[in-house]
Design a protein around this motif. Structure first.
Motif, PDB file in Angstrom:
ATOM      1  N   ALA A   1       0.110 -23.918 -24.502  1.00  0.00           N
ATOM      2  CA  ALA A   1       0.213 -22.922 -23.738  1.00  0.00           C
ATOM      3  C   ALA A   1       1.711 -23.398 -23.142  1.00  0.00           C
ATOM      4  O   ALA A   1       1.681 -24.944 -22.886  1.00  0.00           O
ATOM      5  CB  ALA A   1      -0.651 -22.919 -22.685  1.00  0.00           C
ATOM      6  N   TYR A   2       2.749 -22.633 -22.945  1.00  0.00           N
ATOM      7  CA  TYR A   2       4.075 -23.103 -22.575  1.00  0.00           C
ATOM      8  C   TYR A   2       4.356 -22.958 -21.145  1.00  0.00           C
ATOM      9  O   TYR A   2       3.815 -21.871 -20.642  1.00  0.00           O
ATOM     10  CB  TYR A   2       5.080 -22.476 -23.306  1.00  0.00           C
ATOM     11  N   PRO A   3       4.814 -24.073 -20.438  1.00  0.00           N
ATOM     12  CA  PRO A   3       5.220 -23.631 -19.152  1.00  0.00           C
ATOM     13  C   PRO A   3       6.094 -22.376 -18.770  1.00  0.00           C
ATOM     14  O   PRO A   3       6.816 -22.130 -19.847  1.00  0.00           O
ATOM     15  CB  PRO A   3       5.699 -24.854 -18.633  1.00  0.00           C
TER      16      PRO A   3
ATOM     17  N   SER B   1       3.802 -18.152 -37.052  1.00  0.00           N
ATOM     18  CA  SER B   1       5.124 -18.644 -37.486  1.00  0.00           C
ATOM     19  C   SER B   1       6.151 -18.959 -36.397  1.00  0.00           C
ATOM     20  O   SER B   1       6.744 -19.776 -36.338  1.00  0.00           O
ATOM     21  CB  SER B   1       5.665 -17.290 -38.353  1.00  0.00           C
ATOM     22  N   SER B   2       6.263 -17.790 -35.483  1.00  0.00           N
ATOM     23  CA  SER B   2       7.210 -18.155 -34.386  1.00  0.00           C
ATOM     24  C   SER B   2       6.886 -19.207 -33.545  1.00  0.00           C
ATOM     25  O   SER B   2       7.757 -20.073 -33.183  1.00  0.00           O
ATOM     26  CB  SER B   2       7.525 -16.859 -33.684  1.00  0.00           C
ATOM     27  N   GLY B   3       5.299 -19.325 -33.240  1.00  0.00           N
ATOM     28  CA  GLY B   3       5.258 -20.404 -32.397  1.00  0.00           C
ATOM     29  C   GLY B   3       5.449 -21.988 -33.032  1.00  0.00           C
ATOM     30  O   GLY B   3       6.059 -22.842 -32.245  1.00  0.00           O
TER      31      GLY B   3
ATOM     32  N   LEU C   1       9.830 -19.868 -20.649  1.00  0.00           N
ATOM     33  CA  LEU C   1       9.536 -18.263 -21.193  1.00  0.00           C
ATOM     34  C   LEU C   1      10.969 -17.778 -21.434  1.00  0.00           C
ATOM     35  O   LEU C   1      11.108 -17.261 -22.434  1.00  0.00           O
ATOM     36  CB  LEU C   1       8.868 -17.542 -19.953  1.00  0.00           C
ATOM     37  N   ALA C   2      11.874 -17.677 -20.705  1.00  0.00           N
ATOM     38  CA  ALA C   2      13.294 -17.208 -20.882  1.00  0.00           C
ATOM     39  C   ALA C   2      13.612 -17.938 -22.228  1.00  0.00           C
ATOM     40  O   ALA C   2      14.320 -17.350 -23.166  1.00  0.00           O
ATOM     41  CB  ALA C   2      14.321 -17.286 -19.786  1.00  0.00           C
ATOM     42  N   ASP C   3      13.546 -19.234 -22.244  1.00  0.00           N
ATOM     43  CA  ASP C   3      14.041 -19.650 -23.819  1.00  0.00           C
ATOM     44  C   ASP C   3      13.230 -19.318 -24.931  1.00  0.00           C
ATOM     45  O   ASP C   3      13.835 -19.118 -26.000  1.00  0.00           O
ATOM     46  CB  ASP C   3      13.725 -21.289 -23.519  1.00  0.00           C
TER      47      ASP C   3
ATOM     48  N   LEU D   1      11.844 -26.699 -29.726  1.00  0.00           N
ATOM     49  CA  LEU D   1      11.584 -27.671 -28.419  1.00  0.00           C
ATOM     50  C   LEU D   1      11.746 -29.100 -28.704  1.00  0.00           C
ATOM     51  O   LEU D   1      12.362 -29.865 -27.945  1.00  0.00           O
ATOM     52  CB  LEU D   1      10.384 -27.364 -27.741  1.00  0.00           C
ATOM     53  N   ARG D   2      11.021 -29.505 -29.721  1.00  0.00           N
ATOM     54  CA  ARG D   2      11.116 -31.139 -30.047  1.00  0.00           C
ATOM     55  C   ARG D   2      12.368 -31.724 -30.459  1.00  0.00           C
ATOM     56  O   ARG D   2      13.053 -32.608 -30.028  1.00  0.00           O
ATOM     57  CB  ARG D   2       9.741 -31.313 -31.157  1.00  0.00           C
ATOM     58  N   GLU D   3      12.965 -30.769 -31.380  1.00  0.00           N
ATOM     59  CA  GLU D   3      14.133 -31.333 -32.107  1.00  0.00           C
ATOM     60  C   GLU D   3      15.251 -31.119 -31.188  1.00  0.00           C
ATOM     61  O   GLU D   3      16.425 -31.803 -31.469  1.00  0.00           O
ATOM     62  CB  GLU D   3      14.169 -30.753 -33.590  1.00  0.00           C
TER      63      GLU D   3
END
Length: 144
Positions: free
Chosen positions: A98-100, A60-62, A104-106, A69-71
């Motif tokens: 896997a996100y850079p 859900s959160s992902g 992470l802070a975002d 991130l897209r919008e």
């Protein structure tokens, strides 16, 4: 609500899932499962609630974070690497993003400022209302 003592030598389903899959996350990246383990699953367990196997709040959160991130940020999430995430119950593995690490802070801000206050209550109310008193404790703790 009484808090049960931790079980020695036995990890919950979702902690075991985290441990089994963390090594597959590409170096320099993070997974939503990792962050959800630190920010939601383990804190709820510490309060006495063990997330049932059938719940997947990391999905859900992902999904919401990827859409953000897209919008909102113009980031093409289709270009993010994926990794194999397996399940100990034998269900078919999935390939989450896997996100850079630079995001992470975002993610943590998004989780704390968007997912928790706008989605978490409805998620648990629909899927496992017994979690709500524990979620309230977590939310109160974070608001303090």
């Amino acid at each position: 609500m009484t808090k049960e003592p931790p079980r020695k030598g036995i990890n919950s389903y979702h902690i075991t899932r985290y441990l089994a899959n963390q090594g597959g996350v590409p170096v320099g990246h993070f997974s939503v499962l990792t962050e959800m383990t630190f920010l939601l699953i383990a804190p709820l367990e510490e309060l006495g609630y063990e997330l049932p196997e059938r719940l997947w709040p990391d999905i859900s959160s992902g999904s919401m974070f990827a859409r953000h991130l897209r919008e909102e940020c113009g980031i093409d999430t289709d270009r993010m690497p994926t990794f194999v995430q397996s399940f100990q119950d034998g269900r078919k593995p999935v390939q989450p993003k896997a996100y850079p690490e630079r995001l992470l802070a975002d993610f943590r801000s998004y989780f704390r400022e968007v997912w928790l206050p706008t989605r978490a209550w409805a998620y648990f109310e629909e899927k496992d209302p017994t979690a709500l008193p524990y979620l309230k404790q977590l939310l109160d703790r974070l608001a303090a």
